[in-house]
Each structure stands twice: as structure tokens, then as C-alpha cells.
Write a protein that holds these residues in place. Structure first.
Motif, PDB file in Angstrom:
ATOM      1  N   TYR A 129     -24.668   6.732  31.048  1.00 48.33           N
ATOM      2  CA  TYR A 129     -26.058   6.715  31.512  1.00 48.33           C
ATOM      3  C   TYR A 129     -26.101   6.962  33.013  1.00 48.33           C
ATOM      4  CZ  TYR A 129     -27.191   4.597  27.011  1.00 48.33           C
ATOM      5  OH  TYR A 129     -27.338   4.358  25.670  1.00 48.33           O
ATOM      6  N   GLN A 182     -32.755   7.089  26.096  1.00 52.85           N
ATOM      7  CA  GLN A 182     -32.191   8.393  25.753  1.00 52.85           C
ATOM      8  C   GLN A 182     -33.308   9.334  25.312  1.00 52.85           C
ATOM      9  OE1 GLN A 182     -28.813   8.504  23.126  1.00 52.85           O
ATOM     10  NE2 GLN A 182     -27.877   6.651  23.969  1.00 52.85           N
ATOM     11  N   LYS A 229     -29.269  10.604  29.024  1.00 48.12           N
ATOM     12  CA  LYS A 229     -29.157   9.142  29.011  1.00 48.12           C
ATOM     13  C   LYS A 229     -29.379   8.585  30.415  1.00 48.12           C
ATOM     14  CE  LYS A 229     -25.527   7.914  26.244  1.00 48.12           C
ATOM     15  NZ  LYS A 229     -24.102   8.005  25.745  1.00 48.12           N
ATOM     16  N   LEU A 280     -27.023   3.821  21.158  1.00 50.62           N
ATOM     17  CA  LEU A 280     -27.664   2.939  22.133  1.00 50.62           C
ATOM     18  C   LEU A 280     -27.521   1.470  21.718  1.00 50.62           C
ATOM     19  CD1 LEU A 280     -30.818   3.604  24.123  1.00 50.62           C
ATOM     20  CD2 LEU A 280     -30.690   1.443  22.942  1.00 50.62           C
TER      21      LEU A 280
END
Length: 417
Positions: free
Chosen positions: A184, A280, A245, A294
Motif C-alpha cells: 500500500y 484498493q 492500493k 485486504l
RNA sequence: GGAAGGUUGGCAGAGCGGUAAUGCAGCACCUUGGAAAGGUGUCGUCGGCAACGGCGCGGGGGUUCGAUUCCCUCACCUUCCGCCA
């Protein structure tokens, strides 16, 4: 926002799907209002077309020096009629829009059917629960001071002091680093959002009462989902970059209207709390895998913190307004002898993307992306869980290995009340 | 707070009262043994099975037979001045 085309073409399918989550869409209302829209639209467009033709003719006559009086009279007559019809049409369009904005997302086929939270399904339990310690976090430490916060702001706020404040900061940094490790990108974002942003993610217009509103058309964010998702509002994404992300640590502000008397003690339900959010933006054809991804990113935090938890899947009746599928992660709270929600991971399919206009181009066609988000994790509740689960009954809270480098010690000595 | 300039399709960029050029990218087809190059079409959005039509030049309003073009207003961006950090 629901797809209006789909609604027109497959009304009964959508009606049945919404029924599963307890939302009864008003078919008569939609059909009558949509029929009215259609007839008005056709009328308006015909008049406009007529006017356009005459205007074109007008240009010709003007050029060749012919008289335009007759044409002008014609157009005046059209415009008189058109003005009224356009007004009617606009009213109807607004009515349709308001109607659509109140319709929740349709649940995914895979979601278990049920009427409310009692019919949610436990998917998995992880870690060993302990029942030895019964003290709650306020009894364990006096460095969580809710009374002092009352002086500063009011009920449902807290002041953290000393090592407890430091422990919260350690949790935040640990969670962010873990998210970054999992791919991320970290963001720092405004903690206030405008109406367009909140409409994009679905908090407005229906849930204004849950938000804190400032002067000047801004609201405090109830979750970083709002700024993070809206980073991509009105943007075109490159299909090869999906899934995108992103993560952010922000405070979250909730009015908690309608929760009077609920969870009034301690940190469990506050007007302000810290949270790391995972978002996302995905391709529709693998959004469910992204949701699983996730979810596992969020669970990993609890695994590393060695806290016992369970994953439940929300049934159709308990799904949030914008969600088509949701897993809640619940952490064990010894003082309550209960699992309590610490993260909610949802797939919103194209519901938010449609409202927020988040698109990508695939095979030359514009498509709405799917949006996924979940907490990774709610820090305040995580702090409670850590304190209560790791308290030795005397004066020490054990710090899990993964946090040592952030906290700087393997234990936290508390001053008892 | 004051002043000036700006906002056009995925991107770039013209038009400045007669109804959105052009380039790049994307997609489809043609061409090819295959590809590249080249060619043709498509290429914002809504309604329609379609033919077709409507809307769309930051948002809203006004003037006009007709507005991307003129006027008012709001938002945002850029630059300069002032103030503060």
C-alpha cells in the motif's frame, strides 16, 4: 449508486436482491416517475431539435438578407412551451436522483441471507482466548483519562498519557509499516471533506446525522475511506495499474447520534479515534480476490500482535448501505467476555465508483472500477484489546515482539488506581 | 485581504456569437505469413432495438432566434502584492 440502466432493464432481479437485505424498493414510484421522465424527455428533445433546425435556417436567411420575422415568431412559440417542459423535466430528474441516492447496494450472490446481525456467520476463529483477567482498560491504567477529556471537550472523548499515548503511537506506526510492506502507498490527507467527497463514498446525503459538520460546508471525516477513495474521484485509471492500493492513518470523527447509552465506558465508542485505513481500487473481474487480500492484510496485524480474534461474514440484513459483501474482524475483549468489531472489510463493487466517477478504460470501453476498503486496524480498540489481553493481573502489560522496536520495551508498567 | 490570468474529450490543444478543428493515445476492421508502418471507421454522455435525436467547452444564472464565444455569480488552479507561520 445503483445502475439506472440495470434498474430499468432488470427491475425484478434488483428488487429481489434488495429484498434480501430488507430494502423494499418502491416499484410503482419508480415506474411512474421514470415514465414521466421519458415522456417529458422526448417532448423536450423534440422541441429542442425543432428550435435547432429553425435557428440554423435563421442563420442562412440572415446571411442572404431575407426577413426572419416569421422564424422568430415560430421560435418564440417553441421557447415558451420549452421553458415550462424543461422545468418539469428537471424536477423529475432531481426526484429520480434523490430516489436513487437512497437505494443501497445489492448484496453479492455469495452473501448469506439473514435479517440482522444475529444471523451473521462466523468464518474463522484465531488465537486462544483468555478469561483470567476481568479488569477493563480503565481499571488497569489511569493513563486513559476520560474525565479529563470531558473538561476539554465533553463525553466520548479521551486523553491518553505517558506510555499509553506512546503505545498508541507505536501501534499506528507498526500498522502503517505493515501496510506499506503489503504494497500500500502511504498518504497524508485532509481530515475534513467536502460534500462531493462524502457523496462519492456514500455518507451523504443519507447519513449526514452521523457526521460532524463544520461551518463552511466541510465535514470532519468519519474514516480515511472518504479522502482515500476520493483521491480517485473523476479520474481515469490505467487498467494495468489495478489494483491501486493506498493507506493512511487519520483520526476519525463520528457523532454517534443514536447510540446514547451504548458503550459509554472507556475507549470503545468515541467521537474521535485513530484508524489506519486500507483502500484498493480494483478491476471488477477480480475484486473479490482483492477483498480477500485486504482481509488477510488486516488479520495479519492481529496475528502479529498475538491477539485472539474471529472473522465473521455479515448477512444480507446487516450489510452497510454501500457494501455488496462485508467481513468484520472482531477482537477478543476479556473484560466484556465478547468479541468486538475492530475492522470491517467491504467490497462496494461499482456502487461508490459510480457515485464518485472512478473509471478505467478496458478494451476501449470506459468502465467503473470496484472499490474495496477496510480498517487495518481501528487503533483505539486495538489498544484496549492489547491492554486487556496482555495484562498480567498485577502491574505489567506485555508488549508483543512486533511492537518492541516501535515501543522501545517489552513491557509496560502501569500505575494502578 | 488586494490584483491579474486561466479552467475545452483519456492527454495535448484551436476556436472567441451561426451550433466543438487538429494531434497523440485507445478500440474495431482492412492490409500482412505475422507484426510494424499505412488506410478506414470509432473514439464525452443520455434516450432509443435502430435510424436518429438531445445534452456537453469548471458549476449556476442572464442577454440572444441562436452562447464554447458576451454579461453576472460561485468554485478551483497559476502568478504577483500584503499579512501570518
Amino acid at each position: 449508486m445503483i445502475d439506472t440502466k440495470l434498474l430499468r432493464e432488470e427491475f425484478s432481479t434488483i428488487k429481489n436482491s434488495l429484498m434480501k437485505r430488507g430494502f423494499d424498493i418502491d416499484q410503482k414510484k419508480f415506474e411512474s416517475i421514470d415514465a414521466l421522465r421519458k415522456s417529458l424527455q422526448v417532448e423536450v428533445e423534440n422541441l429542442q431539435s425543432e428550435r435547432n433546425n429553425i435557428s440554423a435556417e435563421f442563420g442562412q436567411k440572415k446571411k442572404s438578407g431575407e426577413s426572419t420575422d416569421e422564424l422568430k415568431a415560430k421560435v418564440d412559440r417553441i421557447n415558451l412551451n420549452l421553458g415550462n417542459k424543461e422545468e418539469d423535466l428537471n424536477k423529475v430528474l432531481q426526484e429520480i436522483n434523490a430516489f436513487l441516492m437512497e437505494i443501497p447496494n445489492t448484496p453479492d450472490e455469495s452473501v448469506p441471507i439473514g435479517k440482522d446481525e444475529t444471523e451473521n456467520v462466523v468464518i474463522k476463529k484465531c488465537g486462544e482466548i483468555t478469561t483470567t483477567n476481568k479488569l477493563d482498560h480503565l481499571e488497569i491504567t489511569n493513563d486513559i483519562d476520560t474525565e479529563l477529556a470531558t473538561k476539554l471537550a465533553g463525553a466520548r472523548f479521551s486523553v491518553l498519557r505517558g506510555d499509553i499515548a506512546k503505545l498508541q503511537r507505536a501501534l499506528i506506526t507498526f500498522m502503517l509499516d505493515n501496510a506499506i510492506k503489503n504494497g500500500y502507498q502511504e498518504y497524508y490527507v485532509p481530515f475534513m471533506a467536502n460534500v462531493d467527497s462524502l457523496t462519492g463514498t456514500g455518507q451523504l446525503p443519507k447519513f449526514e446525522d452521523d457526521l460532524f459538520k463544520s461551518s463552511d460546508k466541510l465535514f470532519l471525516i468519519p474514516t480515511a475511506e472518504v479522502p482515500l477513495t476520493n483521491l480517485f474521484r473523476d479520474e481515469f485509471l490505467d487498467e494495468k495499474d489495478l489494483p491501486v492500493k493506498v493507506t493512511s492513518h487519520t483520526p476519525c470523527f463520528r457523532s454517534e447520534a443514536g447510540s446514547y447509552g451504548k458503550d459509554t465506558r472507556g475507549l470503545i465508542r468515541q467521537h474521535q479515534f485513530e484508524k489506519i485505513e486500507l483502500v484498493q481500487i480494483t478491476n471488477p473481474n477480480n475484486s473479490m480476490q482483492c477483498l480477500d487480500n485486504l482481509l488477510s492484510n488486516a488479520c495479519e496485524i492481529l496475528d502479529l500482535l498475538e491477539l485472539p480474534y474471529q472473522i465473521i461474514e455479515l448477512c444480507t440484513g446487516d450489510l452497510g448501505f454501500s457494501s455488496c459483501k462485508t467481513y468484520d474482524i472482531e477482537v477478543w475483549m476479556p473484560s466484556q467476555e465478547k468479541y468486538r468489531e475492530i475492522s470491517s472489510c467491504s467490497n462496494f463493487s461499482d456502487f461508490q465508483a459510480r457515485r464518485a466517477n472512478i473509471k478505467f478504460k478496458s478494451a476501449g470501453k470506459n468502465q467503473f472500477a470496484h472499490t474495496i476498503n477496510g480498517s487495518g486496524l481501528a487503533v483505539g480498540r486495538c489498544l484496549i484489546a492489547l491492554i486487556e489481553n496482555n495484562f498480567d493481573g498485577k502491574d505489567t502489560i506485555k508488549i508483543p515482539d512486533c511492537l518492541k522496536q516501535y515501543f522501545g520495551s517489552s513491557s509496560l508498567i502501569v500505575k494502578s488506581n
